[in-house]
Design an enzyme around this catalytic site. Structure first.
Site, short mmCIF file in Angstrom:
data_model
loop_
_atom_site.label_atom_id
_atom_site.label_comp_id
_atom_site.label_asym_id
_atom_site.label_seq_id
_atom_site.Cartn_x
_atom_site.Cartn_y
_atom_site.Cartn_z
N GLU A 126 -6.27 -7.27 5.06
CA GLU A 126 -5.71 -8.26 4.14
C GLU A 126 -5.85 -9.68 4.67
O GLU A 126 -5.18 -10.59 4.18
CB GLU A 126 -4.23 -7.95 3.88
N ASN B 22 0.82 -1.22 0.00
CA ASN B 22 0.00 0.00 0.00
C ASN B 22 0.85 1.26 0.00
O ASN B 22 0.57 2.22 -0.72
CB ASN B 22 -0.91 0.00 1.23
#
Length: 297
Positions: free
Chosen positions: A217, A182
């Site tokens: 996640e 990210n």
């Protein structure tokens, strides 16, 4: 075939009620005449349910799929299809018919589908029922990936641990170095990777299993009636599939991995127990270098 079996086969093949049976891998194994006619099947065809839906969608026949993105609809539907012992719902056909369908799951994973044509019944309240069905679907679906959400997965784990006569496994799957991904590529790329992961894992999931996203996640795979050795083989195939993925168009050489912890549900467990053991195994997989599976002790 004895006389009674032959009579039952003849009756089922000639009734206007739609009847079909799918095996544990969601392959069609029997369809009577009414079912074959509604879904444009030749006698003797045995397609996977997903292949049948895809073929009919492309030809604008069979089940009406209102989502213009068929693959998104398929992933969402497969994440719930066959996960509970009994399900009933309405469905429309492209020829204008309206069916009331039930799905009954046996312990060995086979599914019996029975549908009745209710087109002539009063349609009053139909839109309300369809809105209700869509709301139920949304309440069990992860918005980003389209797979099952925490609520639906937790319910499947509760069902599994309550079946003390059948062993099963819970697998925690966690993308490796996701914060770094990210930070380096941005949250949009992170979302692309999460969706890619969900699609690729769902393709490997048996119909009797349940796969869903439980936050960030982290994903959970519920494998009823499955030993740890069988679970390990299943997740190994998933690891291999993800290692091959290259989901970012702007970074053609970028790949990603995940780690997994697997725990066997045992007599007396509650969901928190088996999840705790799976989480400890997942932590061990991360510490050992990621991109691997660890089994709970």
């Amino acid at each position: 075939m004895d006389e009674i079996s032959e009579k039952l086969f003849h009756l089922s093949d000639n009734t206007p009620v739609l009847i079909a049976a799918y095996d544990g891998f969601d392959r069609l194994r029997y369809a009577n005449g009414a079912f074959r006619s509604a879904f444009f099947l030749d006698e003797g065809e045995t397609p996977l349910w997903s292949d049948l839906m895809r073929r009919n969608f492309k030809a604008s026949i069979g089940t009406v799929v209102r989502d213009p993105d068929f693959e998104t609809w398929l992933i969402s539907t497969q994440s719930r299809r066959g996960k509970t012992g009994f399900r009933e719902f309405e469905t429309d056909l492209a020829d204008g018919r309206w069916l009331w369908m039930t799905e009954t799951i046996q312990n060995d994973g086979w599914m019996l589908c029975i549908a009745n044509d209710i087109t002539r019944l009063r349609s009053h309240g139909r839109s309300v029922r369809q809105d209700r069905d869509r709301a139920i679907k949304a309440s069990y679906t992860d918005d980003l990936t389209g797979v099952a959400n925490r609520r639906f997965v937790n319910a499947r784990m509760e069902e599994m641990v309550q079946r003390l006569d059948v062993l099963g496994c819970v697998c925690l799957l966690d993308l490796d170095n996701f914060k770094y991904i990210n930070d380096r590529f941005g949250h949009h790329s992170g979302d692309i990777i999460l969706r890619d992961f969900a699609v690729r894992i769902q393709r490997q999931v048996r119909r009797s299993d349940c796969f869903g996203r439980v936050g960030g996640e982290e994903f959970v795979l519920v494998l009823p009636a499955t030993s740890t050795s069988e679970a390990e083989l299943i997740v190994e195939r998933m690891l291999a599939a993800i290692r091959k993925s290259r989901p970012l168009r702007q970074k053609a050489d970028f790949g990603y991995t995940f780690s997994a912890g697997i725990a066997l549900a045992i007599s007396g467990d509650v969901v928190a127990d088996v999840l705790s053991r799976a989480d400890t195994a997942l932590y061990s997989a991360k510490i050992a270098g990621r991109n691997r599976i660890h089994l709970a002790a």
